[in-house]
Design a protein around this motif. Structure first.
Motif: not given
Length: 481
Positions: A382-386, A400-402, A412-414
């Motif tokens: 998630l942090l890499q996607l962010a 947006t995290f969802g 789970i998406w970003v």
């Protein structure tokens, strides 16, 4: 001596032993039956002779017998012996009469007459061998005595018999029953000869069938050996063809799984070495060139070169770390599953991601979602996607995290509102060293790491087509709850 040959030989030996034991049991039982029939036949003949002599009356004329010879002669005339049996009457004048099939070997045998003479006084059993044939018999003495009544004696052919008085007989005589033991066993011998032939044929047939079955059953083992030999030669692509659900088939499937892991491990190692060689060659060339051209007497040049070299070594360290993550992603211990509360995961990840840049950070998630996974690895993804989203967005644009549940999977998406992913590189965006633009300081390994984390959880990651920006979505199985 292969396992197949050893099994075939073992089955053949066991078959021969089993058939031999059966043959011996059958022969023993039937031989005892033959001997029992012979004994019963002799007992019957002796009992009939006793009764005939004790009665002392000729059944044809109704007159009493006048001599031992008359008793013996009349009895032989009225009786027919069984097969392989001969009835003899030793008359008082030395003549010998018989009833049954002619047997010159016995009729003319001095040994037979001597055997009869040896027990004629008290009666009893006789056994002798003539011309290779075995005989056994019983001698019942018939003697004259005073008075008109004849003593009965014993009724068994196996016991000694007393003399039988004919009343007016004038001398001793003997009644003899003889069985040709060898002849009575002839049929049994023929049967056993046939049994031996059939048993040998059966043993050969069983051995042949066991050879075919052993070859068929052990074919996966043979293929396993050949596959192992090919692996020793460096070929990891060979696999065993498995059929059925027995232990051998399960062994083949287990071996194939092991080969899959080995091949994946070798492929990971090869790619790691290729990646390291590809990506480190340029930084090393830069380091070597600057060290060669650096003027050690020029302080400013030394400081500048030092700063540049430290930056390159940091960059190489980050590259090696990311490559090591990709290399470890195929190991069984890459993820450590536990129960993960997805809303809590997203909230913690979002809190950490806010330090990456000033963006409009948002979250969309149902109140309760739980999956089985590695919390640290999922946070890393998630942090890499962010980080990627921050790199391709401007301040105040939303990220947006969802998450949501679809069937047995957790999505789970970003999602961001940035420039998005160009269509020409969208298909290969998850490949190693694939970069969406020339800007940034990454190596193009971030999305590869995210894909490796998703696959280690048994899931995948996809790039969704959205009207604005980009959305990367991990699809992960919920796992055991």
């Amino acid at each position: 001596m292969t396992v197949q040959n050893r099994l075939t030989i073992a089955v053949a030996i066991l078959s021969v032993l089993a058939l031999t034991v059966v043959g011996l049991v059958l022969y023993t039982v039937e031989a005892n039956n033959v001997e029992g029939r012979n004994s019963a036949s002799m007992t019957q003949e002796i009992a009939e002779m006793r009764s005939f002599a004790q009665n002392g009356v000729d059944p044809e004329t109704g007159e009493r017998f006048t001599s031992v010879d008359q008793i013996l002669t009349q009895f032989l005339a009225q009786n027919r012996p069984d097969e392989d049996e001969t009835l003899f009457a030793f008359l008082t004048d030395g003549r010998v009469l018989y009833q049954g099939d002619p047997n010159s070997a016995v009729n003319r045998s001095q040994e037979f007459e001597e055997a009869v003479a040896g027990v004629s006084a008290d009666g009893g059993e006789i056994k002798l061998t003539i011309d290779g044939d075995e005989y056994e018999g019983y001698v019942l003495p018939i003697t004259s005595g005073p008075g008109g009544n004849a003593p009965a004696g014993n009724a068994s052919a196996g016991d000694s018999a007393g003399g039988t008085n004919s009343g007016t007989a004038n001398g001793p005589g003997s009644f003899v029953v003889v069985h040709n033991v060898t002849a009575s066993h002839t049929d049994l011998t023929h049967v056993m000869q046939i049994y031996i032939i059939v048993a040998l044929a059966a043993a050969l047939l069983i051995s042949g069938i066991s050879l075919v079955l052993a070859r068929k059953l052990l074919a996966p083992v043979t293929e396993l050996r050949q596959t192992a030999q090919s692996i020793s030669g460096g070929d990891l692509s060979s696999r065993i063809t498995t059929r059925g659900h027995d232990d051998i088939a399960e062994l083949g499937r287990t071996f194939n799984d092991m080969l899959d892991r080995l091949e994946a491990s070798f492929e990971t190692q090869r790619r790691f070495l290729d990646d390291v060689g590809h990506e480190l060659r340029t930084p090393l060339t830069i380091l070597s060139g600057h060290l060669e051209t650096m003027d050690s007497s020029d302080v400013d040049d030394v400081d500048e070169t030092r700063t540049m070299l430290l930056d390159e070594t940091d960059r190489m360290a980050r590259l090696v770390e990311e490559l090591l993550i990709l290399a470890r992603s195929r190991r069984p211990d890459f993820v450590r599953p536990e129960q993960v509360d997805v809303p809590s995961l997203l909230n913690e990840s979002l809190a950490k991601a806010k330090g990456l840049g000033q963006r409009d950070w948002r979250i969309e998630t149902p109140p309760a979602i739980v999956l089985t996974g590695d919390r640290q690895r999922l946070t890393q993804a998630l942090l890499q996607l962010a980080s990627n989203a921050v790199e391709h967005t401007e301040e105040d644009q939303s990220i947006t995290f969802g998450a949501r549940v679809v069937d047995d999977n957790v999505h789970i998406w970003v999602r961001d509102e940035g420039s998005g992913v160009p269509d020409e590189i969208a298909a290969g965006v998850f490949e190693r060293f694939s970069r969406g633009s020339t800007e940034g300081h990454g190596f193009g390994l971030g999305l590869s790491i995210i894909r490796a984390i998703a696959e280690a959880h048994g899931g995948t990651v996809v790039l969704d087509h959205v009207s604005r920006g980009a959305q990367f979505r991990m699809i992960l199985p919920k796992g055991p709850q």
